[in-house]
Design a protein around this motif. Structure first.
Motif, short mmCIF file in Angstrom:
data_model
loop_
_atom_site.label_atom_id
_atom_site.label_comp_id
_atom_site.label_asym_id
_atom_site.label_seq_id
_atom_site.Cartn_x
_atom_site.Cartn_y
_atom_site.Cartn_z
N ILE A 5 -2.98 -4.42 -39.70
CA ILE A 5 -2.08 -3.43 -40.02
C ILE A 5 -2.35 -2.56 -40.91
O ILE A 5 -2.82 -2.69 -41.96
CB ILE A 5 -0.87 -4.42 -40.78
CG1 ILE A 5 -0.40 -5.55 -40.08
CG2 ILE A 5 0.30 -3.43 -41.24
CD1 ILE A 5 0.32 -5.32 -38.55
N ARG A 34 -2.35 -1.91 -35.25
CA ARG A 34 -1.03 -1.26 -35.63
C ARG A 34 -1.08 -0.21 -36.60
O ARG A 34 -1.26 -0.69 -37.91
CB ARG A 34 -0.14 -2.38 -35.58
CG ARG A 34 -0.16 -3.49 -34.54
CD ARG A 34 1.02 -4.43 -34.40
NE ARG A 34 2.37 -3.60 -34.27
CZ ARG A 34 2.75 -2.98 -33.02
NH1 ARG A 34 1.89 -3.41 -31.72
NH2 ARG A 34 4.03 -2.75 -33.11
N LEU A 36 0.63 2.03 -38.67
CA LEU A 36 1.83 2.13 -38.85
C LEU A 36 2.44 3.71 -39.29
O LEU A 36 3.43 3.89 -38.51
CB LEU A 36 2.29 1.50 -40.27
CG LEU A 36 2.14 0.10 -40.52
CD1 LEU A 36 2.52 -0.51 -41.77
CD2 LEU A 36 3.01 -0.71 -39.25
N TYR A 40 5.15 4.65 -36.48
CA TYR A 40 6.34 4.98 -37.05
C TYR A 40 6.31 6.06 -37.91
O TYR A 40 6.52 5.89 -39.12
CB TYR A 40 7.11 3.79 -37.95
CG TYR A 40 6.98 2.35 -36.91
CD1 TYR A 40 7.92 2.17 -35.78
CD2 TYR A 40 5.83 1.21 -37.41
CE1 TYR A 40 7.82 1.19 -35.21
CE2 TYR A 40 5.84 0.34 -36.61
CZ TYR A 40 6.74 0.05 -35.47
OH TYR A 40 6.68 -1.30 -34.69
N ILE A 45 10.88 1.23 -38.58
CA ILE A 45 10.09 0.19 -38.03
C ILE A 45 10.75 -0.72 -37.24
O ILE A 45 11.76 -1.38 -37.77
CB ILE A 45 9.48 -0.55 -39.37
CG1 ILE A 45 8.30 0.64 -40.07
CG2 ILE A 45 8.52 -1.81 -38.93
CD1 ILE A 45 7.64 -0.04 -41.52
N ASN A 46 10.07 -1.11 -36.29
CA ASN A 46 10.76 -2.22 -35.37
C ASN A 46 10.23 -3.45 -35.71
O ASN A 46 9.25 -3.96 -35.45
CB ASN A 46 10.41 -1.75 -33.98
CG ASN A 46 10.59 -2.67 -32.76
OD1 ASN A 46 11.22 -3.82 -32.95
ND2 ASN A 46 10.71 -2.35 -31.58
N GLU A 50 6.99 -5.93 -34.64
CA GLU A 50 5.92 -6.25 -35.53
C GLU A 50 5.86 -7.61 -35.83
O GLU A 50 4.91 -8.21 -35.98
CB GLU A 50 6.24 -5.46 -36.95
CG GLU A 50 6.17 -3.99 -36.82
CD GLU A 50 4.95 -3.47 -36.35
OE1 GLU A 50 3.71 -4.15 -37.04
OE2 GLU A 50 4.66 -2.56 -35.40
N GLN A 51 6.92 -8.25 -35.68
CA GLN A 51 6.95 -10.12 -35.71
C GLN A 51 6.34 -10.59 -34.51
O GLN A 51 5.67 -11.55 -34.69
CB GLN A 51 8.41 -10.19 -36.06
CG GLN A 51 8.92 -10.14 -37.07
CD GLN A 51 10.54 -10.34 -37.22
OE1 GLN A 51 11.30 -10.63 -36.47
NE2 GLN A 51 11.23 -10.27 -38.67
N ALA A 53 3.82 -8.98 -33.14
CA ALA A 53 2.48 -9.00 -33.09
C ALA A 53 2.03 -9.92 -34.06
O ALA A 53 0.82 -10.56 -33.99
CB ALA A 53 2.31 -7.59 -33.66
N TRP A 78 7.02 -1.60 -44.55
CA TRP A 78 6.90 -2.73 -43.46
C TRP A 78 7.03 -3.91 -43.92
O TRP A 78 7.81 -4.81 -43.21
CB TRP A 78 5.46 -2.33 -42.99
CG TRP A 78 4.95 -3.31 -41.81
CD1 TRP A 78 5.09 -2.96 -40.32
CD2 TRP A 78 4.37 -4.54 -41.81
NE1 TRP A 78 4.51 -4.01 -39.79
CE2 TRP A 78 4.24 -4.98 -40.55
CE3 TRP A 78 4.09 -5.42 -43.01
CZ2 TRP A 78 3.75 -6.26 -40.37
CZ3 TRP A 78 3.57 -6.46 -42.65
CH2 TRP A 78 3.32 -7.09 -41.14
N VAL A 82 9.81 -6.13 -42.03
CA VAL A 82 9.35 -7.20 -41.36
C VAL A 82 9.29 -8.75 -41.83
O VAL A 82 9.69 -9.79 -40.98
CB VAL A 82 7.89 -6.92 -40.88
CG1 VAL A 82 7.04 -7.93 -39.85
CG2 VAL A 82 7.80 -5.56 -40.01
#
Length: 182
Positions: A5, A34, A36, A40, A45-46, A50-51, A53, A78, A82
């Motif tokens: 991340i 990823r 960020l 984003y 943040i989606n 992310e979860q 991933a 994040w 998340v």
């Protein structure tokens, strides 16, 4: 496979963090990164993406520069979005249990300034207690942070010395990845 991340708000301007990422990409091509700030830029943040991933990997590296004794805002956000209740913690929130949690960051100032009598009054590890507690609370396996000092050209460090230290840092991360994936 591992997940990185990247919480740097402007990786293109960071010689140290950019070098670490480039070195890891070449030594561990299967590493999922990823970024960020790229994913984003609006901080929207989606959490589900992310979860998902996180669920794909057993090793998670959090790469960022130390900003004001903490992580950059996008990485903190994040975590807030998340690491949800019943995903990361709670009676059914065991989705991260036994995954490795590796803080990896860069520090602009010299090491001599991070002690009881230095300009920053504390050792760097003391600024990581929130990370350690996050790992503990979510059932993750906390790994002592990998970091290095002296990443600022403005503070008199040369590009050559920063790159050399970043390559050593990336090698230490690569060794951890190999250790945890075997």
């Amino acid at each position: 496979m591992a997940l990185l991340i990247l919480g740097h708000p402007d990786i293109e301007k960071s010689l140290a963090n950019r070098t670490i990422i480039e070195e890891l990409k070449s030594s561990h091509p299967a590493l999922e990164i990823r970024n960020l700030s790229m994913l984003y830029p609006d901080y929207n943040i989606n959490a589900v993406a992310e979860q998902e991933a996180l669920l794909r990997h057993d090793v998670v590296i959090f790469q960022y520069p130390l900003y004001w004794y903490s992580m950059p805002a996008i990485l903190k956000h994040w975590f807030d979005v998340v690491f949800e209740y019943q995903f990361a913690y709670g009676s059914q929130g065991d989705k991260l249990k036994d995954k490795y949690f590796i803080p990896s960051f860069t520090v602009g100032a010299p090491e001599r300034e991070y002690n009881a009598v230095g300009e920053h009054h504390f050792r760097v590890h003391e600024f990581c207690k929130n990370l350690e507690q996050t790992a503990y609370y979510t059932g993750m396996k906390y790994v002592d942070p990998i970091y290095f000092h002296g990443t600022s050209v403005n503070a008199g460090y040369t590009e050559e010395s920063i790159k050399a230290k970043a390559k050593i840092h990336a090698l230490a991360l690569a060794e951890k990845l190999t250790e945890f994936q075997n």
